[in-house]
Design a protein around this motif. Structure first.
Motif, PDB file in Angstrom:
ATOM      1  N   CYS A 112       0.446   5.185  -4.520  1.00  0.00           N
ATOM      2  CA  CYS A 112      -0.477   5.176  -3.632  1.00  0.00           C
ATOM      3  C   CYS A 112      -1.927   4.583  -4.121  1.00  0.00           C
ATOM      4  O   CYS A 112      -2.543   3.527  -3.597  1.00  0.00           O
ATOM      5  CB  CYS A 112      -1.140   6.597  -3.312  1.00  0.00           C
ATOM      6  SG  CYS A 112       0.270   7.477  -2.556  1.00  0.00           S
ATOM      7  N   GLY A 113      -2.381   4.826  -5.325  1.00  0.00           N
ATOM      8  CA  GLY A 113      -3.442   4.190  -5.989  1.00  0.00           C
ATOM      9  C   GLY A 113      -3.354   2.618  -6.245  1.00  0.00           C
ATOM     10  O   GLY A 113      -4.024   1.932  -5.899  1.00  0.00           O
ATOM     11  N   ALA A 114      -2.147   2.545  -6.647  1.00  0.00           N
ATOM     12  CA  ALA A 114      -1.681   1.041  -7.018  1.00  0.00           C
ATOM     13  C   ALA A 114      -1.822   0.258  -5.674  1.00  0.00           C
ATOM     14  O   ALA A 114      -2.143  -0.923  -5.778  1.00  0.00           O
ATOM     15  CB  ALA A 114      -0.520   0.820  -7.782  1.00  0.00           C
ATOM     16  N   LEU A 115      -1.281   0.646  -4.606  1.00  0.00           N
ATOM     17  CA  LEU A 115      -1.278  -0.099  -3.167  1.00  0.00           C
ATOM     18  C   LEU A 115      -2.786  -0.091  -2.903  1.00  0.00           C
ATOM     19  O   LEU A 115      -3.287  -1.124  -2.240  1.00  0.00           O
ATOM     20  CB  LEU A 115      -0.562   0.886  -2.242  1.00  0.00           C
ATOM     21  CG  LEU A 115       0.953   0.802  -2.539  1.00  0.00           C
ATOM     22  CD1 LEU A 115       1.692   1.651  -1.591  1.00  0.00           C
ATOM     23  CD2 LEU A 115       1.436  -0.738  -2.047  1.00  0.00           C
ATOM     24  N   GLY A 116      -3.487   0.913  -3.170  1.00  0.00           N
ATOM     25  CA  GLY A 116      -5.112   0.872  -2.861  1.00  0.00           C
ATOM     26  C   GLY A 116      -5.516  -0.311  -3.592  1.00  0.00           C
ATOM     27  O   GLY A 116      -6.517  -1.110  -2.827  1.00  0.00           O
ATOM     28  N   SER A 117      -5.493  -0.153  -4.881  1.00  0.00           N
ATOM     29  CA  SER A 117      -6.006  -1.470  -5.889  1.00  0.00           C
ATOM     30  C   SER A 117      -5.638  -2.750  -5.323  1.00  0.00           C
ATOM     31  O   SER A 117      -6.399  -3.654  -5.271  1.00  0.00           O
ATOM     32  CB  SER A 117      -5.577  -1.236  -7.086  1.00  0.00           C
ATOM     33  OG  SER A 117      -6.293  -0.024  -7.962  1.00  0.00           O
ATOM     34  N   LEU A 118      -4.399  -2.990  -4.902  1.00  0.00           N
ATOM     35  CA  LEU A 118      -3.888  -4.125  -4.640  1.00  0.00           C
ATOM     36  C   LEU A 118      -4.553  -4.994  -3.241  1.00  0.00           C
ATOM     37  O   LEU A 118      -5.046  -5.702  -3.036  1.00  0.00           O
ATOM     38  CB  LEU A 118      -2.338  -4.335  -4.129  1.00  0.00           C
ATOM     39  CG  LEU A 118      -1.682  -5.165  -3.431  1.00  0.00           C
ATOM     40  CD1 LEU A 118      -1.901  -6.435  -4.370  1.00  0.00           C
ATOM     41  CD2 LEU A 118      -0.371  -5.018  -2.903  1.00  0.00           C
ATOM     42  N   ALA A 119      -4.803  -3.737  -2.062  1.00  0.00           N
ATOM     43  CA  ALA A 119      -5.429  -4.067  -0.988  1.00  0.00           C
ATOM     44  C   ALA A 119      -6.666  -4.528  -1.321  1.00  0.00           C
ATOM     45  O   ALA A 119      -7.259  -5.429  -0.582  1.00  0.00           O
ATOM     46  CB  ALA A 119      -5.330  -2.924  -0.032  1.00  0.00           C
ATOM     47  N   ALA A 120      -7.528  -3.617  -1.847  1.00  0.00           N
ATOM     48  CA  ALA A 120      -8.796  -4.037  -2.082  1.00  0.00           C
ATOM     49  C   ALA A 120      -9.035  -5.469  -3.031  1.00  0.00           C
ATOM     50  O   ALA A 120     -10.093  -6.007  -2.610  1.00  0.00           O
ATOM     51  CB  ALA A 120      -9.413  -2.898  -3.221  1.00  0.00           C
ATOM     52  N   GLY A 121      -8.129  -5.570  -4.149  1.00  0.00           N
ATOM     53  CA  GLY A 121      -8.167  -6.768  -4.737  1.00  0.00           C
ATOM     54  C   GLY A 121      -8.004  -8.066  -3.869  1.00  0.00           C
ATOM     55  O   GLY A 121      -8.665  -9.112  -4.032  1.00  0.00           O
ATOM     56  N   ILE A 122      -6.921  -7.774  -2.890  1.00  0.00           N
ATOM     57  CA  ILE A 122      -6.840  -9.016  -1.988  1.00  0.00           C
ATOM     58  C   ILE A 122      -8.121  -9.584  -1.123  1.00  0.00           C
ATOM     59  O   ILE A 122      -8.415 -10.369  -0.906  1.00  0.00           O
ATOM     60  CB  ILE A 122      -5.566  -8.912  -1.145  1.00  0.00           C
ATOM     61  CG1 ILE A 122      -4.370  -9.046  -2.014  1.00  0.00           C
ATOM     62  CG2 ILE A 122      -5.444  -9.792  -0.056  1.00  0.00           C
ATOM     63  CD1 ILE A 122      -3.019  -8.594  -1.434  1.00  0.00           C
ATOM     64  N   VAL A 123      -8.652  -8.393  -0.676  1.00  0.00           N
ATOM     65  CA  VAL A 123      -9.737  -8.447   0.361  1.00  0.00           C
ATOM     66  C   VAL A 123     -11.147  -9.063  -0.273  1.00  0.00           C
ATOM     67  O   VAL A 123     -11.579  -9.941   0.576  1.00  0.00           O
ATOM     68  CB  VAL A 123     -10.004  -7.127   1.360  1.00  0.00           C
ATOM     69  CG1 VAL A 123     -11.090  -6.355   0.604  1.00  0.00           C
ATOM     70  CG2 VAL A 123     -10.540  -7.650   2.612  1.00  0.00           C
ATOM     71  N   ILE A 124     -11.217  -8.743  -1.416  1.00  0.00           N
ATOM     72  CA  ILE A 124     -12.450  -9.161  -2.249  1.00  0.00           C
ATOM     73  C   ILE A 124     -12.374 -10.647  -2.652  1.00  0.00           C
ATOM     74  O   ILE A 124     -13.373 -11.480  -2.906  1.00  0.00           O
ATOM     75  CB  ILE A 124     -12.889  -8.495  -3.191  1.00  0.00           C
ATOM     76  CG1 ILE A 124     -11.959  -8.235  -4.230  1.00  0.00           C
ATOM     77  CG2 ILE A 124     -13.163  -6.945  -2.710  1.00  0.00           C
ATOM     78  CD1 ILE A 124     -12.366  -7.507  -5.543  1.00  0.00           C
ATOM     79  N   GLU A 125     -10.975 -11.241  -2.473  1.00  0.00           N
ATOM     80  CA  GLU A 125     -11.168 -12.570  -2.717  1.00  0.00           C
ATOM     81  C   GLU A 125     -11.141 -13.523  -1.663  1.00  0.00           C
ATOM     82  O   GLU A 125     -10.770 -14.881  -1.819  1.00  0.00           O
ATOM     83  CB  GLU A 125      -9.524 -13.031  -3.300  1.00  0.00           C
ATOM     84  CG  GLU A 125      -9.273 -12.454  -4.808  1.00  0.00           C
ATOM     85  CD  GLU A 125      -7.913 -12.581  -5.256  1.00  0.00           C
ATOM     86  OE1 GLU A 125      -7.839 -13.081  -6.397  1.00  0.00           O
ATOM     87  OE2 GLU A 125      -7.009 -12.236  -4.773  1.00  0.00           O
ATOM     88  N   GLN A 126     -11.686 -13.045  -0.367  1.00  0.00           N
ATOM     89  CA  GLN A 126     -11.859 -13.736   0.615  1.00  0.00           C
ATOM     90  C   GLN A 126     -13.128 -13.374   1.549  1.00  0.00           C
ATOM     91  O   GLN A 126     -13.584 -12.348   1.039  1.00  0.00           O
ATOM     92  CB  GLN A 126     -10.656 -13.508   1.726  1.00  0.00           C
ATOM     93  CG  GLN A 126     -10.515 -11.957   2.093  1.00  0.00           C
ATOM     94  CD  GLN A 126      -9.628 -11.749   3.406  1.00  0.00           C
ATOM     95  OE1 GLN A 126      -8.451 -11.895   2.980  1.00  0.00           O
ATOM     96  NE2 GLN A 126     -10.111 -10.903   4.353  1.00  0.00           N
ATOM     97  N   VAL A 127     -13.495 -14.105   2.514  1.00  0.00           N
ATOM     98  CA  VAL A 127     -14.519 -13.740   3.145  1.00  0.00           C
ATOM     99  C   VAL A 127     -14.235 -12.952   4.408  1.00  0.00           C
ATOM    100  O   VAL A 127     -13.171 -13.193   5.187  1.00  0.00           O
ATOM    101  CB  VAL A 127     -15.681 -14.903   3.817  1.00  0.00           C
ATOM    102  CG1 VAL A 127     -16.656 -14.544   4.605  1.00  0.00           C
ATOM    103  CG2 VAL A 127     -16.082 -15.854   2.533  1.00  0.00           C
TER     104      VAL A 127
END
Length: 330
Positions: free
Chosen positions: A297-312
């Motif tokens: 669950c935490g790894a999926l959270g980190s993935l989603a957060a990481g992807i969104v901060i690489e974009q506007v």
């Protein structure tokens, strides 16, 4: 089988995002890295001073619903817009993500909420939010059948600013628990925590809220301490399950005396941190409602957060499900 994995409730806001230098924040008396509530006059002034901007449907809980849907989850959303252009934009965008959204809109006044977000070169965002139609969200907007059929009902702490929303949240929590469901909240912002600290603690300690999402600053504000370890211990006692995000240091998941440390997702370049916490919650709740271990669950959270901060913008422009499958998380 439940109809929905996650129902989110929040302020339906269209984000207007522009880049700026730190001096712009100083010149316009904007508190950096915070959500500042403003009135209509201030909103018009800041809008007139913005540079080129991107309009995107946002709002914390709306972003979380969009993230759940991007992962392949069944998401629903309650939030109030007006019958105006921004309201139409918000409604189209969230439905296009595959999210159930049937909250009845207001007339044209007050208008749909908007948040002017200024992104500085370090990727930090400073939000200036005019709530508009959001303040009209009330108990009549709670769809009991949707709450009853959602595994987790999640709401944003920002909802404690518009007064009638509190009643809506408490009604939704009662319905959820009556049907054996769970309730989650995000503390949203350290300034929000300072405003409603006692009420947030009551929600947790009374069992109204089962799961809490927060970042380091919010947890320290909640317990009025600079001792992070003491704050984590207090949080673990006050709620059944909590996830605390730590930016580049990942996150910590608390359940009783158990602690699970999660690494941050590798990010090539931080472009805009808007929505990072919202998308972490999306990934976590998607995994949680699917019955995955807390580490996943935490790894999926980190993935989603990481992807969104690489974009506007606060909603993923790529399929989170595809990315999670590529990395073997699903």
């Amino acid at each position: 089988m439940s109809t929905f994995d996650v129902l989110t409730i929040g302020n339906a806001i269209v984000d207007i995002i522009a880049r700026c230098e730190d001096r712009f924040l100083d010149d316009n008396e904007i508190i950096k890295s915070a959500m500042n509530l403003i009135d209509a006059e201030r909103a018009e002034l800041l809008y007139s001073r913005m540079g080129p901007a991107l309009e995107a449907s946002g709002g914390s809980a709306g972003n979380t619903a969009a993230g759940v849907a991007s992962l392949g989850g069944r998401a629903a959303y309650f939030g109030k817009v007006a019958s105006d252009q921004l309201g139409e934009i918000f409604t189209h965008d969230i439905r296009a993500q595959g999210v159930h959204f049937q909250t009845r809109p207001l007339g044209s006044q007050p208008p749909t909420a908007r948040s002017m977000i200024f992104v500085t070169p370090d990727g930090e965002r400073s939000m200036n939010t005019y709530l508009g139609a959001c303040v009209e969200l009330g108990p009549e907007d709670v769809e009991p059948d949707v709450v009853a059929e959602a595994r987790v009902t999640y709401f944003e702490g920002y909802l404690w600013d518009p007064p009638r929303a509190k009643d809506a949240i408490r009604d939704a929590a009662r319905i959820a628990h009556a049907h054996g469901r769970e309730v989650a909240m995000t503390l949203s912002d350290s300034f929000c925590v300072h405003r409603y600290r006692a009420e947030f603690l009551e929600l947790m300690r009374s069992g109204t809220v089962d799961i809490v999402f927060a970042n380091r600053a919010e947890v320290l504000a909640l317990y009025e301490t600079e001792d992070f370890e003491a704050a984590l211990s207090a949080l673990a006692k006050d709620c059944r399950l909590a996830a605390v995000t730590l930016s580049e240091d990942g996150s910590i998941i608390l359940r009783g005396t158990d602690r699970v440390r999660i690494a941050a997702h590798d990010v090539a370049r931080v472009v805009d941190t808007t929505g990072a916490g919202d998308l972490y919650a999306a990934g976590f709740l998607f995994g949680y409602t699917a019955g995955l271990p807390l580490e996943r669950c935490g790894a999926l959270g980190s993935l989603a957060a990481g992807i969104v901060i690489e974009q506007v913008g606060p909603r993923p422009m790529v399929s989170l499900k595809v990315e999670a499958e590529r990395l073997g998380l699903l």
